[in-house]
Design a protein around this motif. Structure first.
Motif, PDB file in Angstrom:
ATOM      1  N   GLU A  93      40.064  35.406  39.078  1.00 12.63           N
ATOM      2  CA  GLU A  93      39.881  34.060  40.005  1.00 12.63           C
ATOM      3  C   GLU A  93      39.769  34.294  41.795  1.00 12.63           C
ATOM      4  O   GLU A  93      38.942  33.617  42.294  1.00 12.63           O
ATOM      5  N   ARG A  94      40.310  35.423  42.038  1.00 12.27           N
ATOM      6  CA  ARG A  94      40.279  35.645  43.617  1.00 12.27           C
ATOM      7  C   ARG A  94      40.190  36.971  43.656  1.00 12.27           C
ATOM      8  O   ARG A  94      40.958  38.004  43.158  1.00 12.27           O
ATOM      9  N   ASP A 162      37.180  33.367  46.612  1.00 11.52           N
ATOM     10  CA  ASP A 162      37.428  32.585  45.603  1.00 11.52           C
ATOM     11  C   ASP A 162      36.036  32.753  44.835  1.00 11.52           C
ATOM     12  O   ASP A 162      34.965  32.420  44.950  1.00 11.52           O
TER      13      ASP A 162
END
Length: 372
Positions: A93-94, A162
């Motif tokens: 996700e990140r 992100d």
């Protein structure tokens, strides 16, 4: 080792040993995956013993870079490739990109839950807070020449990304258009491009997240304890360039990286390049240092201290402005330092011994390493 979060490096074969040593440290301390993208030829990675959580990517990025992008000896074409790596990290996700000349000092997991409304967080580049990198241009003229209309200018050494939001942008097409319009003005290449693409749409992190070399002698490490210490200057921690007898960040950085390399089983002796000082220069430096210790400041020292005083003044103004606007994305409330520790003049430059809080952080890092 799996998670929704990871770190990544993009290096050439020469700096692959540094990235590997630091990746091993990050895996131990942050307990997260680290990906190393190696570009530009065969590497020694295949000869390394597998380390859980450290993953290699060989020559996957260069083919994504459009032709004709400008570069320089200081900023070679590889600097652009950090922008394209997240397409190979879709499982997260990140992710956080790190330059190889950053030393990870401490862990702060709050970064993973920090809101990223536009998909990117970074730290302002403190070298250009009030100045232009081009002496013939004002700061406003320089920013306009690279298509940046916002007063802030991010440093691309630490990028918090992100992944899903990042992949919505066609960076290859954007880069081609940008180069066509601004190639003549570009000097810091990928940084110029990212600043133009995101303008004010990036979340500003405090100096702790990218504690740059221009802050080393200012004395704010107690107010903003470094998370990532950035040797954004010609003297890198693997070079072994420091003044013995002064326990400053150059000295500590070399010792720290050497220890991390030994633990990772990496030989970095090939990267050593200590400065050679001839006899006359050494005598001059020693003489300046001696008379400085007697209370008389030579002209070189007065000039350097004047530059530090101006940097502090600019930094205080910047911190006050950010605080008035609501603070940094990771730190809303903070005290602006009213006093600063003084650096030691070694006869050539100013070297600031590490502060008490910083030394405590270093001891904590070593304790975590020893327990891992």
């Amino acid at each position: 080792m799996s998670s929704q979060h990871a770190f990544y490096y993009v290096v050439d074969e020469r700096l692959e040993p540094v990235a590997f040593a630091l990746a091993c440290h990050l895996v131990r301390t942050w307990r997260l995956d680290v990906h190393i993208f190696v570009e530009g030829g065969a590497t020694s990675a295949k000869r390394r013993a597998a380390v859980p959580g450290v993953y290699y990517h060989e020559n996957e990025l260069s083919c994504l870079l459009p032709d004709g992008v400008p570069s320089s000896e200081k900023w070679p074409r590889i600097v652009y490739l950090r922008i394209f790596a997240p397409r190979f990290l879709k499982q997260y996700e990140r992710v956080i990109y790190l330059d190889a000349d950053l030393l990870p000092i401490r862990r702060d997991d709050r970064i993973w839950s920090l809101p990223l409304p536009h998909g990117l967080a970074a730290t302002h580049d403190f070298e250009v807070t009030h100045d232009s990198p081009l002496p013939e241009m004002s700061r406003t003229e320089w920013l306009a020449s690279i298509g940046v209309h916002a007063p802030r200018y991010l440093n691309s050494g630490v990028l918090v990304i992100d992944v899903a939001a990042w992949l919505e942008l066609d960076f290859a097409a954007l880069l081609q258009d940008y180069v066509a319009a601004h190639a003549n003005g570009m000097r810091m290449f990928d940084q110029d491009f990212l600043n133009a693409v995101f303008q004010e749409r990036w979340s500003g992190l405090s100096p702790s997240w990218n504690f740059q070399a221009c802050l080393f002698s200012v004395g704010i490490d107690d107010a903003f304890p470094p998370i990532f210490l950035h040797f954004s200057k010609p003297d890198k921690p693997w070079m072994g360039r420091f003044r013995e007898g002064v326990d400053d960040l150059d000295n500590w950085g070399y010792q720290y990286l050497s220890k991390a390399a030994r633990r990772a089983g990496v030989d970095m002796n090939g990267l050593l390049s200590p400065k050679k000082i001839n006899v006359l220069s050494r005598l001059k430096y020693d003489f300046r240092r001696h008379i400085s210790g007697l209370g008389y400041r030579p002209s070189k020292e007065r000039k350097l201290r004047g530059e530090v005083a101006l940097r502090r003044e600019n930094l205080i103004a910047y911190l006050a402005d950010v605080k008035a606007r609501g603070g940094f994305a990771d730190r809303r409330e903070y005290e602006i330092p009213s006093s600063f520790r003084e650096a030691v003049f070694d006869g050539k430059t100013l070297r600031l011994p590490a502060g008490g809080q910083f030394n405590a952080l270093l001891m904590m890092v070593e304790l975590v390493e020893d327990m891992a």
